[in-house]
Scaffold this active site. Structure first.
Site, PDB file in Angstrom:
ATOM      1  N   PRO A 119       0.845  -1.196   0.000  1.00  0.00           N
ATOM      2  CA  PRO A 119       0.000   0.000   0.000  1.00  0.00           C
ATOM      3  C   PRO A 119       0.882   1.248   0.000  1.00  0.00           C
ATOM      4  O   PRO A 119       1.857   1.324   0.763  1.00  0.00           O
ATOM      5  CB  PRO A 119      -0.798  -0.122   1.299  1.00  0.00           C
ATOM      6  CG  PRO A 119      -0.745  -1.575   1.660  1.00  0.00           C
ATOM      7  CD  PRO A 119       0.596  -2.048   1.184  1.00  0.00           C
ATOM      8  N   THR A 124       6.198   8.588   1.916  1.00  0.00           N
ATOM      9  CA  THR A 124       7.148   9.347   2.740  1.00  0.00           C
ATOM     10  C   THR A 124       7.715   8.558   3.917  1.00  0.00           C
ATOM     11  O   THR A 124       8.330   9.156   4.806  1.00  0.00           O
ATOM     12  CB  THR A 124       6.492  10.639   3.276  1.00  0.00           C
ATOM     13  OG1 THR A 124       5.326  10.277   4.034  1.00  0.00           O
ATOM     14  CG2 THR A 124       6.087  11.559   2.141  1.00  0.00           C
ATOM     15  N   SER A 125       7.521   7.254   3.939  1.00  0.00           N
ATOM     16  CA  SER A 125       8.066   6.460   5.051  1.00  0.00           C
ATOM     17  C   SER A 125       9.558   6.725   5.241  1.00  0.00           C
ATOM     18  O   SER A 125      10.317   6.770   4.278  1.00  0.00           O
ATOM     19  CB  SER A 125       7.864   4.963   4.787  1.00  0.00           C
ATOM     20  OG  SER A 125       8.578   4.205   5.754  1.00  0.00           O
ATOM     21  N   GLY A 253       0.017  -1.356   6.733  1.00  0.00           N
ATOM     22  CA  GLY A 253      -0.367  -2.081   5.520  1.00  0.00           C
ATOM     23  C   GLY A 253      -0.194  -3.573   5.620  1.00  0.00           C
ATOM     24  O   GLY A 253      -0.418  -4.281   4.639  1.00  0.00           O
ATOM     25  N   PHE A 255      -1.897  -5.595   7.758  1.00  0.00           N
ATOM     26  CA  PHE A 255      -3.149  -6.281   8.125  1.00  0.00           C
ATOM     27  C   PHE A 255      -4.276  -5.980   7.129  1.00  0.00           C
ATOM     28  O   PHE A 255      -5.270  -6.703   7.093  1.00  0.00           O
ATOM     29  CB  PHE A 255      -3.624  -5.831   9.507  1.00  0.00           C
ATOM     30  CG  PHE A 255      -2.751  -6.267  10.648  1.00  0.00           C
ATOM     31  CD1 PHE A 255      -1.747  -7.220  10.481  1.00  0.00           C
ATOM     32  CD2 PHE A 255      -2.936  -5.724  11.914  1.00  0.00           C
ATOM     33  CE1 PHE A 255      -0.948  -7.613  11.549  1.00  0.00           C
ATOM     34  CE2 PHE A 255      -2.158  -6.121  12.992  1.00  0.00           C
ATOM     35  CZ  PHE A 255      -1.150  -7.054  12.805  1.00  0.00           C
ATOM     36  N   VAL A 257      -5.728  -2.785   3.934  1.00  0.00           N
ATOM     37  CA  VAL A 257      -5.546  -1.488   3.296  1.00  0.00           C
ATOM     38  C   VAL A 257      -6.680  -0.590   3.766  1.00  0.00           C
ATOM     39  O   VAL A 257      -7.857  -0.853   3.481  1.00  0.00           O
ATOM     40  CB  VAL A 257      -5.575  -1.620   1.759  1.00  0.00           C
ATOM     41  CG1 VAL A 257      -5.358  -0.257   1.111  1.00  0.00           C
ATOM     42  CG2 VAL A 257      -4.527  -2.622   1.294  1.00  0.00           C
ATOM     43  N   ARG A 375      17.771  18.378   3.977  1.00  0.00           N
ATOM     44  CA  ARG A 375      18.503  17.101   3.967  1.00  0.00           C
ATOM     45  C   ARG A 375      19.048  16.809   2.562  1.00  0.00           C
ATOM     46  O   ARG A 375      20.198  16.381   2.408  1.00  0.00           O
ATOM     47  CB  ARG A 375      17.606  15.956   4.425  1.00  0.00           C
ATOM     48  CG  ARG A 375      18.322  14.612   4.359  1.00  0.00           C
ATOM     49  CD  ARG A 375      17.431  13.476   4.811  1.00  0.00           C
ATOM     50  NE  ARG A 375      16.193  13.412   4.065  1.00  0.00           N
ATOM     51  CZ  ARG A 375      15.332  12.400   4.104  1.00  0.00           C
ATOM     52  NH1 ARG A 375      15.585  11.360   4.885  1.00  0.00           N
ATOM     53  NH2 ARG A 375      14.231  12.425   3.406  1.00  0.00           N
ATOM     54  N   TYR A 433      13.200  13.968  19.531  1.00  0.00           N
ATOM     55  CA  TYR A 433      13.425  13.895  18.094  1.00  0.00           C
ATOM     56  C   TYR A 433      14.870  14.323  17.835  1.00  0.00           C
ATOM     57  O   TYR A 433      15.229  15.465  18.101  1.00  0.00           O
ATOM     58  CB  TYR A 433      12.439  14.822  17.382  1.00  0.00           C
ATOM     59  CG  TYR A 433      12.386  14.671  15.888  1.00  0.00           C
ATOM     60  CD1 TYR A 433      11.452  13.824  15.294  1.00  0.00           C
ATOM     61  CD2 TYR A 433      13.236  15.395  15.054  1.00  0.00           C
ATOM     62  CE1 TYR A 433      11.371  13.691  13.911  1.00  0.00           C
ATOM     63  CE2 TYR A 433      13.171  15.261  13.673  1.00  0.00           C
ATOM     64  CZ  TYR A 433      12.235  14.410  13.112  1.00  0.00           C
ATOM     65  OH  TYR A 433      12.153  14.284  11.749  1.00  0.00           O
TER      66      TYR A 433
END
Lengths: 512, 512
Positions: A119, A124-125, A253, A255, A257, A375, A433
């Site tokens: 999926p 952007t992961s 994604g 289990f 969509v 970046r 972060y």
């Protein structure tokens, strides 16, 4: 540098130049090597399977451009690999379903033909969430949700909206804005990430202090799985057994969509106030944030940079504070913002804060989505740049902060810059972060993997969670096993096997 | 009537008399039949299994008194059956573990010998949560958590406390109160229910508007399962996959035995304000509650009775309102209570409310735990008396209210009293809590089962949830199947099989 869009963040038009002095600050000597032309693996799926998939979903692309655009997420490792021509994660085909029925049909066909389905929302992961394990499958397809981008319904009485999962942040805000409403969810990936992606990864927006995390906003959801549909959410809260919505949220994604979400919405705020505050130290500033989180009034946005992040910001023109810079944002009805602002100011002064006025607030707002572009500029200049994050209880936070910093500095050498801020607060704890910038080694992928592993070990050893809002993906799987233990792992595996017996859904992510 | 304690609510010393006029109001002619001496089934477990269990947990009782005290929960059906001598749900033995290790050891022995294990906290389930399916097992034991009642740790910095799961409400408040803290969780079962029970059933306290539901308070938990331990919760919130805490919350002892909870705590409030408000109708009052839930300021306690409940309350001396009575409770620091009280008053006046002062608030506080005792008095007098509850989104609430009322009146006849109040509010919706009183038919168990089934059908058909805070137990299982569908059911079954392959944990509850 001329890096094609498939190996960069976002829109090329928004690319930024490296601020003056950064090269010198980092001791960068030579720019990154030129970008190699990626060698796409041949399409593995046989014609009959492609035909069956096309019968389930009419919009199928197998061209290089489509495959490359879905070849990876946007972690630094993803970008570094793409820059050096590695696109082995590219799917055989990209399917763009028109509706829930097409998604369900694709999953049925993929189950029969053993096709891995990834999926794909905004792509952007940053944790390897789009890097499927392809072994054992006939091939891999990306299921790009981009066409499912409609507003299904607004329930003004209940202040909820039902939206399709492929909607991206700006368009969702536009559709809701026409009705005077907002989701109020603004992660750094806001311009590109999809609502389905927010749900699948338990995204947390910059305004989480006031508006909640994305999982707080999800009241109902519809998902297609290889074994049938899930329609969950008959009430805001329920005691009808375990909350199965919470099992889909964060399922990345693996289990099902998510195709439709019923979300809490709120009136668009008519007043905004974003100001900067300075604290003498990260410790003093943290205690001030904790006081706001525990006793209120709670701002909409609340962040605190550590000494290093504050100093780097000041040196590169993005802030003027000494000590530690905090950003305090308030949004809402005008009288409410004024009342909360007064309460916040009283409390922050009592906790050692000095107000800096609106300029740092405006600067933060202006740059809130810019870091990923920066970046790219750093990668161009031969730097390694990446972020990682965690969360834990307030009492453990100083220990986690020290341990992670030390792990990164040890792994990357004294020349590395390790910056940190608190970006999300709760009554019981907060997130940390980290941003890391260092000169690239000969193999920057290996360089980062080593540093990241050290940081992840430190996170887990200190009792913190392996991710507060980026998710697990493939990168965090080994540490998730420690975090939830063998029984928790068995629970995830059991659910996976029950809803996706052929294991076609985003194989390799999440489940240890 | 002389009804022994195993067939009544709570402490006999707190029994209440039926208010004047209730008999006439309901047309009750004759009291309930005398209570039969329950015939306990013989202990089924063979001596070697009892020995093995005793080796795992030293405190084992097989006497009649212990077995009877653990024979059922406290639904009206449970009480009616016990009154007529039916105690077939009685366990063969009652085990009282001293610590987590003993719980884990019991589960191992029970798995080997196929003994059904019913985790037992306060024993206050009203949905058949303590009515196990005994078929296919060598026998049944109640795992009474009452000895595990200690305070493990207080983390003042994070405002959390770790407590053993067998602690009951008053003792937990006492232990935390010594440190100036409170959980602020006050369900009607407060005097008897345990923290583990709150967690296992997703309890919601009367102060949920301000303090959250019990599942909101749970930040960490420890559970023993037949396949090993679960230790969850490294941060208030996380993106490390699905939130597995949410899978244990509401699992009703079917997935594991919660032995320890890390809970959010807050400073004990130093100011209280409980006042009554009158609204011209349930509709107008509901809109006022909705405005508070959506725009604030949110009271700590917020409830609204419908016209019938208000009238019955007035007729029996528990209130003075015409129209619909609301109770608005505020707790917290004095200045905060004062500020919120002013905001609440402004908003409720603008929404058609008339303040009634402190008397209705004091009366409600005084009687907040008394309703189950009143039920015993009603049962004594030959009435059927029971409650049921649901929740849904605000836009559906009027439809659910009408449909459930109609279903109950149709099933029980015009002589039945059907009362309702809103007891818990959220920005997106609210709960409805119905109380039913009617003259008993020849078979009151059958009478209630028919009425309850009609109400449950109406709840599900109207799009609401089958339970907002009582849980599923055995009573709601058929409707849970509709609510979560076959895929949701498969998920629950898969988790159950993974953690409890022999199916020994509270068999028959929760999972459709």
């Amino acid at each position: 540098m001329d890096v094609p869009s498939f190996a960069r963040w976002g829109d090329a038009a928004d690319a930024v130049a490296l601020p003056d002095g950064v090269r010198e600050l980092l001791g960068l000597r030579e720019p990154a090597p030129p970008v190699a032309r990626p060698a796409l693996p041949p399409v593995r799926l046989p014609a009959d399977v492609l035909d069956a998939l096309a019968a389930a979903c009419a919009d199928v692309a197998t061209g290089d451009a489509a495959r490359l655009a879905h070849a990876a997420g946007r972690s630094t490792e993803d970008l570094l690999r793409l820059r050096r021509g590695e696109a082995d994660g590219a799917p055989d085909a990209v399917l763009r379903p028109a509706d829930h029925a097409e998604v369900a049909a694709v999953l049925r066909v993929a189950t029969v033909h053993r096709v891995a389905v990834v999926p794909f929302g905004g792509g952007t992961s940053v944790v390897g969430g789009l890097r499927p394990v392809a072994g054992g499958f006939a091939g891999t397809v990306a299921l790009d949700m981009g066409r499912m981008c409609g507003l299904v319904d607004i329930d003004h009485v209940s202040r909820t909206a039902t939206l399709q999962a492929g909607l991206r942040g700006p368009r969702a805000e536009e559709l809701l804005g026409d009705a005077g409403l907002t989701l109020g969810h603004f992660p750094q990936s806001f311009q590109f990430a999809s609502l389905g992606g927010y749900a699948a990864t338990r995204s947390s927006g910059q305004a989480s202090a006031g508006n909640g995390r994305f999982d707080d906003l999800v009241l109902g959801l519809r998902a297609a799985t290889p074994t049938g549909d899930l329609d969950l959410g008959r009430a805001p809260r329920s005691a009808a057994g375990p909350d199965l919505r919470q099992l889909l949220l964060g399922s990345e994604g693996a289990f099902g969509v998510v195709t439709e979400l019923t979300l809490r919405v709120r009136p668009r705020p008519d007043a905004h106030s974003y100001v900067g505050w300075s604290f003498p130290s990260f410790e003093v500033g943290s205690a001030a944030l904790r006081a706001l989180a525990q006793d209120g009034p709670l701002p909409t946005v609340l962040r605190l940079s550590d000494e290093t992040e504050t100093a780097v910001g000041a040196a590169t023109g993005a802030g003027a504070a000494t000590g530690c810079l905090a950003i305090v944002g308030l949004e809402g009805p005008a009288d409410d913002v004024a009342a909360r602002a007064a309460g916040v100011e009283r409390l922050l002064r009592a906790h050692g804060g000095t107000p800096l006025g609106g300029e740092p607030g405006a600067a933060w707002l202006d740059g809130r989505y810019r870091a990923p572009y920066l970046r790219d500029a750093l990668l161009d200049a031969g730097a390694l740049a990446e972020t990682l994050e965690t969360a834990t209880f307030w009492s453990r936070l100083p220990g986690t902060y020290r341990a992670v910093r030390e792990a990164l500095v040890t792994a990357l050498g004294a020349g590395a810059l390790v910056l940190c801020h608190i970006s999300h607060v709760y009554a019981a704890g907060a997130s940390l972060y980290f941003t890391v910038v260092a000169p690239q080694a000969d193999d920057p992928v290996d360089q980062w993997r080593t540093a990241k592993a050290a940081a992840s070990d430190a996170i887990v050893a200190s009792g913190a969670t392996i991710s507060h809002h980026h998710g697990v993906g493939t990168d965090h799987r080994p540490w998730l096993a420690t975090e939830i233990g063998p029984v928790g792992t068995a629970m995830l595996r059991a659910v996976k096997n029950a809803v996706d017996p052929a294991g076609i859904l985003n194989p390799g992510v999440l489940i240890p």
